[in-house]
Motif scaffolding. Structure first.
Motif, short mmCIF file in Angstrom:
data_model
loop_
_atom_site.label_atom_id
_atom_site.label_comp_id
_atom_site.label_asym_id
_atom_site.label_seq_id
_atom_site.Cartn_x
_atom_site.Cartn_y
_atom_site.Cartn_z
N THR A 285 0.85 -1.19 0.00
CA THR A 285 0.00 0.00 0.00
C THR A 285 0.88 1.24 0.00
N ILE A 291 -1.19 -5.39 0.87
CA ILE A 291 -2.42 -5.01 0.17
C ILE A 291 -3.57 -5.89 0.65
N ASN A 292 -4.70 -5.27 0.97
CA ASN A 292 -5.88 -6.03 1.37
C ASN A 292 -6.49 -6.70 0.13
N SER A 294 -9.38 -7.72 -0.52
CA SER A 294 -10.70 -7.18 -0.88
C SER A 294 -10.57 -5.92 -1.72
N ASN A 295 -9.60 -5.06 -1.37
CA ASN A 295 -9.37 -3.84 -2.16
C ASN A 295 -8.88 -4.18 -3.55
N ARG A 298 -11.85 -5.42 -5.68
CA ARG A 298 -12.71 -4.33 -6.17
C ARG A 298 -12.07 -3.59 -7.33
N ASN A 299 -10.78 -3.33 -7.22
CA ASN A 299 -10.07 -2.63 -8.30
C ASN A 299 -10.04 -3.46 -9.57
#
Length: 395
Positions: A285, A291-292, A294-295, A298-299
């Motif tokens: 990050t 880095i999550n 889930s993020n 979504r990206n």
């Protein structure tokens, strides 16, 4: 010692008594089992138990229910399997197994119970065959331990055939779709994640856990030795399987991309100073933390929509990498090694159905090898037809 016993009646029911000798205090020991409707049933049960006692195969029935035993087994497994595997076990146990089987005494579990359970999962719950097979594998594993510790005589799940395995749908992109996606992804903070996935076929956790210590930019090699947990909180120095600890060669063009990325990352670290948590991750990050997932998901889905491409899972980038290699004629053993498959057969079984033209291309290449320039061109077919027609006319 040879044990003996007898059958007796109590009211309208029958029971058997087995003489077990005397304990340390000289007190008589007996084993009784009640509740038989007929003398014959009691006699049959007595004969069976005496045979087991005298042959040393008798196991005292466990007083636990299947549910109680499986919860204990799950606790034992917690420290013996990967976090993701434990999460799958936990979900399947709580969601599917316990609601149906938890109250059955462990000692009374029969293959019929297991078979009816699978049938319900398939026909009423509508689980797919592969999910039920995973539940079957879990039950077999758990009950094997019960057999090992003399809690039950036989593994009831092993006596039941699991549903046939079905090939799950696998969507992949062709090379043009890959290029379209990467063009859109260039503006994403996760661009390097996608590049690594396409260039190596690494799993998501392996990519997010990749350290610069495991990247050799001079020899164009990535060493897969570390992974990030599914919740994005834990870095572990082990991968999914022993074969997962592997070496992946990368194109020199991709090494150049990684060098640029590393340089930009260094500049960013200097700008943030002590605010940056330096875990030496290739992908991190803005603050250097993992880095999550889930993020990332979504990206990824947002970029697919922007690119106007068919939607495939992030994991399908791994399948895409393998498929593109196989279509280029790369040997399946090499593909298996890159993916971290323990067995080449797994690779062939998983991807062969995506390559319907490989047989045709192989035959063509072999023809060129064997016959070389002797192959007749399309325009030379008349050379065959004319003498053949003469032969037919004369005949």
């Amino acid at each position: 010692m040879n044990y003996s016993g007898s059958v007796r009646k109590e009211g309208t029911k029958w029971y058997y008594v087995i003489e077990l000798g005397k304990d340390a205090q000289g007190k008589r020991k007996q084993k009784k089992k009640r509740g038989f409707k007929t003398k014959k049933e009691a006699q049959t049960a007595l004969t069976k138990t005496l045979h087991e006692l005298n042959s040393g195969t008798y196991i005292e029935p466990s007083s636990q229910t299947l549910g109680e035993y499986l919860l204990e087994w799950l606790e034992y497994k917690k420290t013996n399997v990967a976090e993701s595997t434990y999460a799958t076990y936990y979900y399947n146990l709580k969601k599917h197994i316990l609601p149906e089987l938890q109250d059955i005494p462990l000692a009374n579990l029969k293959p019929l119970h297991v078979q009816q359970f699978y049938s319900k999962l398939l026909n009423e719950t509508k689980l797919n065959h592969n999910t039920v097979r995973k539940i079957h594998t879990m039950l077999v594993n758990a009950l094997d331990r019960a057999v090992k510790f003399d809690m039950v005589l036989k593994n009831a799940a092993k006596l039941v055939d699991p549903p046939k395995e079905t090939k799950s749908e696998m969507d992949v992109w062709d090379i043009d779709e890959v290029r379209s996606f990467l063009e859109i992804a260039k503006r994403s903070p996760f661009y390097m994640v996608y590049l690594i996935a396409i260039n190596t076929g690494m799993r998501q956790g392996e990519i997010l856990g990749l350290s610069w210590d495991h990247v050799n930019l001079e020899d164009n090699i990535i060493y897969v030795k570390q992974t990030l947990s599914n919740d994005g909180k834990t870095l572990k120095s082990t991968t999914k399987t022993a074969a997962g600890m592997r070496t992946i060669a990368i194109p020199k063009e991709f090494s150049a991309e990684l060098k640029r990325h590393k340089l930009e990352q260094k500049k960013h670290k200097l700008r943030l100073g002590p605010l940056y948590t330096d875990l030496n991750l290739v992908n991190a990050t803005e603050l250097g933390t993992p880095i999550n997932p889930s993020n990332l998901r979504r990206n990824y889905n947002s970029l697919i929509k922007k690119a106007g491409l068919k939607r495939i899972r992030f994991h399908d980038l791994r399948h895409t990498h393998a498929t593109l290699l196989l279509k280029q004629g790369v040997h399946p053993k090499i593909v298996a090694e890159r993916l971290g498959h323990a067995d080449t057969r797994m690779t062939l079984d998983r991807y062969s159905h995506l390559l319907p033209n490989m047989q045709k291309e192989t035959a063509q290449k072999f023809g060129e090898l064997l016959y070389g320039h002797q192959n007749l061109q399309l325009g030379d077919q008349n050379e065959i037809k004319e003498p053949l027609q003469q032969y037919v006319t004369n005949w």
